[in-house]
Design a protein around this motif. Structure first.
Motif, PDB file in Angstrom:
ATOM      1  N   VAL A  30       0.819  -1.222   0.000  1.00 32.87           N
ATOM      2  CA  VAL A  30       0.000   0.000   0.000  1.00 32.87           C
ATOM      3  C   VAL A  30       0.852   1.271   0.000  1.00 32.87           C
ATOM      4  O   VAL A  30       0.675   2.147  -0.845  1.00 32.87           O
ATOM      5  CB  VAL A  30      -0.957   0.008   1.221  1.00 32.87           C
ATOM      6  CG1 VAL A  30      -1.796   1.287   1.245  1.00 32.87           C
ATOM      7  CG2 VAL A  30      -1.875  -1.220   1.200  1.00 32.87           C
ATOM      8  N   CYS A  31       1.763   1.347   0.929  1.00 35.74           N
ATOM      9  CA  CYS A  31       2.523   2.597   1.095  1.00 35.74           C
ATOM     10  C   CYS A  31       3.791   2.534   0.238  1.00 35.74           C
ATOM     11  O   CYS A  31       4.912   2.575   0.731  1.00 35.74           O
ATOM     12  CB  CYS A  31       2.859   2.814   2.568  1.00 35.74           C
ATOM     13  SG  CYS A  31       3.496   4.457   2.910  1.00 35.74           S
ATOM     14  N   ALA A  32       3.576   2.438  -1.075  1.00 41.17           N
ATOM     15  CA  ALA A  32       4.683   2.250  -2.015  1.00 41.17           C
ATOM     16  C   ALA A  32       5.565   3.495  -2.070  1.00 41.17           C
ATOM     17  O   ALA A  32       5.117   4.607  -1.760  1.00 41.17           O
ATOM     18  CB  ALA A  32       4.125   1.937  -3.386  1.00 41.17           C
ATOM     19  N   LYS A  73      -0.780   4.448  -1.833  1.00 41.77           N
ATOM     20  CA  LYS A  73      -2.229   4.402  -2.116  1.00 41.77           C
ATOM     21  C   LYS A  73      -2.994   4.916  -0.904  1.00 41.77           C
ATOM     22  O   LYS A  73      -3.744   4.168  -0.251  1.00 41.77           O
ATOM     23  CB  LYS A  73      -2.630   2.970  -2.445  1.00 41.77           C
ATOM     24  CG  LYS A  73      -1.890   2.408  -3.663  1.00 41.77           C
ATOM     25  CD  LYS A  73      -2.177   0.911  -3.796  1.00 41.77           C
ATOM     26  CE  LYS A  73      -1.305   0.280  -4.859  1.00 41.77           C
ATOM     27  NZ  LYS A  73      -1.219  -1.175  -4.744  1.00 41.77           N
ATOM     28  N   CYS A  74      -2.813   6.201  -0.598  1.00 40.34           N
ATOM     29  CA  CYS A  74      -3.401   6.765   0.628  1.00 40.34           C
ATOM     30  C   CYS A  74      -4.922   6.600   0.702  1.00 40.34           C
ATOM     31  O   CYS A  74      -5.435   6.272   1.771  1.00 40.34           O
ATOM     32  CB  CYS A  74      -2.990   8.224   0.780  1.00 40.34           C
ATOM     33  SG  CYS A  74      -1.197   8.432   0.890  1.00 40.34           S
ATOM     34  N   PRO A  75      -5.662   6.796  -0.392  1.00 41.19           N
ATOM     35  CA  PRO A  75      -7.116   6.650  -0.275  1.00 41.19           C
ATOM     36  C   PRO A  75      -7.537   5.234   0.120  1.00 41.19           C
ATOM     37  O   PRO A  75      -8.623   5.037   0.648  1.00 41.19           O
ATOM     38  CB  PRO A  75      -7.622   6.996  -1.685  1.00 41.19           C
ATOM     39  CG  PRO A  75      -6.535   7.813  -2.301  1.00 41.19           C
ATOM     40  CD  PRO A  75      -5.251   7.275  -1.723  1.00 41.19           C
ATOM     41  N   LEU A  76      -6.678   4.250  -0.135  1.00 39.80           N
ATOM     42  CA  LEU A  76      -7.025   2.858   0.201  1.00 39.80           C
ATOM     43  C   LEU A  76      -6.415   2.402   1.520  1.00 39.80           C
ATOM     44  O   LEU A  76      -6.606   1.263   1.945  1.00 39.80           O
ATOM     45  CB  LEU A  76      -6.512   1.914  -0.902  1.00 39.80           C
ATOM     46  CG  LEU A  76      -6.984   2.187  -2.325  1.00 39.80           C
ATOM     47  CD1 LEU A  76      -6.332   1.215  -3.292  1.00 39.80           C
ATOM     48  CD2 LEU A  76      -8.508   2.055  -2.396  1.00 39.80           C
ATOM     49  N   CYS A  77      -5.671   3.288   2.163  1.00 43.11           N
ATOM     50  CA  CYS A  77      -4.862   2.881   3.307  1.00 43.11           C
ATOM     51  C   CYS A  77      -5.652   2.917   4.614  1.00 43.11           C
ATOM     52  O   CYS A  77      -6.286   3.923   4.937  1.00 43.11           O
ATOM     53  CB  CYS A  77      -3.641   3.794   3.412  1.00 43.11           C
ATOM     54  SG  CYS A  77      -2.622   3.437   4.847  1.00 43.11           S
ATOM     55  N   GLY A  78      -5.566   1.852   5.372  1.00 49.07           N
ATOM     56  CA  GLY A  78      -6.260   1.763   6.650  1.00 49.07           C
ATOM     57  C   GLY A  78      -5.656   2.638   7.732  1.00 49.07           C
ATOM     58  O   GLY A  78      -6.213   2.735   8.830  1.00 49.07           O
ATOM     59  N   LEU A  79      -4.525   3.268   7.450  1.00 50.13           N
ATOM     60  CA  LEU A  79      -3.904   4.178   8.426  1.00 50.13           C
ATOM     61  C   LEU A  79      -4.095   5.643   8.028  1.00 50.13           C
ATOM     62  O   LEU A  79      -3.529   6.532   8.665  1.00 50.13           O
ATOM     63  CB  LEU A  79      -2.407   3.866   8.549  1.00 50.13           C
ATOM     64  CG  LEU A  79      -2.067   2.533   9.221  1.00 50.13           C
ATOM     65  CD1 LEU A  79      -0.585   2.225   9.090  1.00 50.13           C
ATOM     66  CD2 LEU A  79      -2.481   2.562  10.691  1.00 50.13           C
ATOM     67  N   SER A  80      -4.886   5.884   6.990  1.00 51.92           N
ATOM     68  CA  SER A  80      -4.967   7.251   6.445  1.00 51.92           C
ATOM     69  C   SER A  80      -5.497   8.258   7.462  1.00 51.92           C
ATOM     70  O   SER A  80      -5.107   9.427   7.437  1.00 51.92           O
ATOM     71  CB  SER A  80      -5.825   7.274   5.174  1.00 51.92           C
ATOM     72  OG  SER A  80      -7.124   6.828   5.482  1.00 51.92           O
ATOM     73  N   THR A  81      -6.339   7.830   8.390  1.00 51.19           N
ATOM     74  CA  THR A  81      -6.921   8.808   9.329  1.00 51.19           C
ATOM     75  C   THR A  81      -5.926   9.222  10.411  1.00 51.19           C
ATOM     76  O   THR A  81      -6.120  10.231  11.078  1.00 51.19           O
ATOM     77  CB  THR A  81      -8.177   8.237  10.023  1.00 51.19           C
ATOM     78  OG1 THR A  81      -7.828   7.006  10.644  1.00 51.19           O
ATOM     79  CG2 THR A  81      -9.304   8.021   9.024  1.00 51.19           C
ATOM     80  N   VAL A  82      -4.878   8.444  10.591  1.00 48.76           N
ATOM     81  CA  VAL A  82      -3.906   8.812  11.631  1.00 48.76           C
ATOM     82  C   VAL A  82      -2.527   9.150  11.043  1.00 48.76           C
ATOM     83  O   VAL A  82      -1.610   9.503  11.782  1.00 48.76           O
ATOM     84  CB  VAL A  82      -3.706   7.667  12.665  1.00 48.76           C
ATOM     85  CG1 VAL A  82      -4.983   7.459  13.465  1.00 48.76           C
ATOM     86  CG2 VAL A  82      -3.249   6.375  12.005  1.00 48.76           C
ATOM     87  N   CYS A  83      -2.388   9.063   9.723  1.00 45.15           N
ATOM     88  CA  CYS A  83      -1.072   9.254   9.108  1.00 45.15           C
ATOM     89  C   CYS A  83      -0.832  10.716   8.754  1.00 45.15           C
ATOM     90  O   CYS A  83      -1.592  11.307   7.995  1.00 45.15           O
ATOM     91  CB  CYS A  83      -0.967   8.412   7.841  1.00 45.15           C
ATOM     92  SG  CYS A  83       0.605   8.655   6.978  1.00 45.15           S
ATOM     93  N   PRO A  84       0.223  11.317   9.302  1.00 45.45           N
ATOM     94  CA  PRO A  84       0.489  12.721   9.003  1.00 45.45           C
ATOM     95  C   PRO A  84       0.871  12.958   7.539  1.00 45.45           C
ATOM     96  O   PRO A  84       0.730  14.070   7.027  1.00 45.45           O
ATOM     97  CB  PRO A  84       1.652  13.086   9.930  1.00 45.45           C
ATOM     98  CG  PRO A  84       2.238  11.797  10.380  1.00 45.45           C
ATOM     99  CD  PRO A  84       1.154  10.762  10.283  1.00 45.45           C
ATOM    100  N   ARG A  85       1.311  11.918   6.849  1.00 42.57           N
ATOM    101  CA  ARG A  85       1.755  12.059   5.460  1.00 42.57           C
ATOM    102  C   ARG A  85       0.614  11.884   4.466  1.00 42.57           C
ATOM    103  O   ARG A  85       0.753  12.168   3.288  1.00 42.57           O
ATOM    104  CB  ARG A  85       2.872  11.027   5.208  1.00 42.57           C
ATOM    105  CG  ARG A  85       3.269  10.778   3.778  1.00 42.57           C
ATOM    106  CD  ARG A  85       3.972  12.005   3.173  1.00 42.57           C
ATOM    107  NE  ARG A  85       4.789  11.657   2.023  1.00 42.57           N
ATOM    108  CZ  ARG A  85       4.315  11.284   0.837  1.00 42.57           C
ATOM    109  NH1 ARG A  85       3.032  11.192   0.649  1.00 42.57           N
ATOM    110  NH2 ARG A  85       5.153  11.001  -0.136  1.00 42.57           N
ATOM    111  N   ASN A  86      -0.532  11.412   4.933  1.00 42.60           N
ATOM    112  CA  ASN A  86      -1.647  11.073   4.053  1.00 42.60           C
ATOM    113  C   ASN A  86      -1.927  12.173   3.040  1.00 42.60           C
ATOM    114  O   ASN A  86      -2.258  13.292   3.415  1.00 42.60           O
ATOM    115  CB  ASN A  86      -2.899  10.824   4.894  1.00 42.60           C
ATOM    116  CG  ASN A  86      -4.129  10.567   4.044  1.00 42.60           C
ATOM    117  OD1 ASN A  86      -4.031  10.238   2.873  1.00 42.60           O
ATOM    118  ND2 ASN A  86      -5.297  10.728   4.662  1.00 42.60           N
TER     119      ASN A  86
HETATM  120  S1  SF4 Z   1      -1.807   7.197   4.477  1.00 42.47           S
HETATM  121 FE1  SF4 Z   1       0.334   7.224   5.195  1.00 42.47          FE
HETATM  122  S2  SF4 Z   1       0.806   5.056   5.623  1.00 42.47           S
HETATM  123 FE2  SF4 Z   1      -1.017   5.095   4.345  1.00 42.47          FE
HETATM  124  S3  SF4 Z   1      -0.274   4.904   2.222  1.00 42.47           S
HETATM  125 FE3  SF4 Z   1      -0.485   7.105   2.661  1.00 42.47          FE
HETATM  126  S4  SF4 Z   1       1.551   7.743   3.369  1.00 42.47           S
HETATM  127 FE4  SF4 Z   1       1.470   5.495   3.526  1.00 42.47          FE
END
Ligand code: SF4
Length: 213
Positions: A190-192, A197-210
């Motif tokens: 996911v985090c290539a 793939k931020c819109p598909l990422c299960g950590l997007s709500t807590v990820c500062p890089r999203n």
């Molecule tokens: S939301 Fe954060 S962890 Fe998820 S794919 Fe994007 S950059 Fe990576």
């Protein structure tokens, strides 16, 4: 990412990783610590899949440190040619085989100190061996673990040693091997590196890089 952006909370990251990648494991094929050590060296700048295609023939011919240490350089170079940088890699795996033979009676050692003292074996490779073969709660920082940790705000460094220190300060003991293995999978899937793939990422709500370009 602003310096004040909070890092993703580690308990949330651990929980997500456990749900998303319960079966995460090392992708290199191996039957014993020696095979994993050699495969890990061969995997530098090469895909795990390609290494997995190369090693069966290599280990059929040279199944242990004694055989590989005594093998002619050219024959080993030919056997590992498809993994790239084959001269250096052949030299490295013959050298570490000789060192295992001389220093450890042909048995792969099970401590960070002894593993990292083998020629061509760095801290990351030693950590992989410790975690996968010896049940140690090691935290190997490969390119995927480093990248995703940085994006999640769990480290501000791009230096693997510093990243390991930062992660060891926040990931509880007993869960570090699990964390590294699963985070590596998240980085691959996911985090290539180029296009996470931020819109598909299960950590997007807590990820500062999203979503940050
Ligand atoms: S939301 Fe954060 S962890 Fe998820 S794919 Fe994007 S950059 Fe990576």
């Amino acid at each position: 990412m602003s310096p004040r952006t909070p890092a993703a909370p580690v308990p949330i990251v651990l929980g997500f990783l456990a749900r998303a990648y319960p079966d995460a494991r090392i992708l290199l094929d191996y039957r014993n610590p020696f095979e994993l050590l050699v495969a890990t060296v061969l995997a530098a700048q090469c895909t795990d899949e390609r290494v997995n295609r190369v090693v069966p023939a290599l280990f059929r011919k040279y199944p242990d440190p004694r055989a590989l240490a005594a093998a002619p350089a050219e024959a080993v170079e030919e056997a590992v040619r498809a993994t790239g940088f084959y001269r250096n890699k052949a030299k490295a795996i013959r050298g570490l085989s000789a060192a295992i033979l001389e220093r450890h009676g042909g048995k792969v050692p099970a401590t960070m100190e002894a593993l990292a003292a083998l020629p061509g074996v760095g801290r990351k490779t030693a950590s992989i061996l410790l975690g996968a073969c010896f049940g140690v709660d090691a935290l190997p920082v490969d390119t995927h673990v480093g990248r995703v940790s940085f994006r999640l705000g769990l480290t501000a460094s791009k230096d693997p040693v510093r990243i390991e220190q930062d992660l060891s300060a926040s990931v509880p003991a007993g869960r570090r091997w699990e964390f590294a293995t699963r985070l590596g999978w998240h980085g691959r899937k996911v985090c290539a590196a180029r296009k996470p793939k931020c819109p598909l990422c299960g950590l997007s709500t807590v990820c500062p890089r999203n979503g940050v370009k």
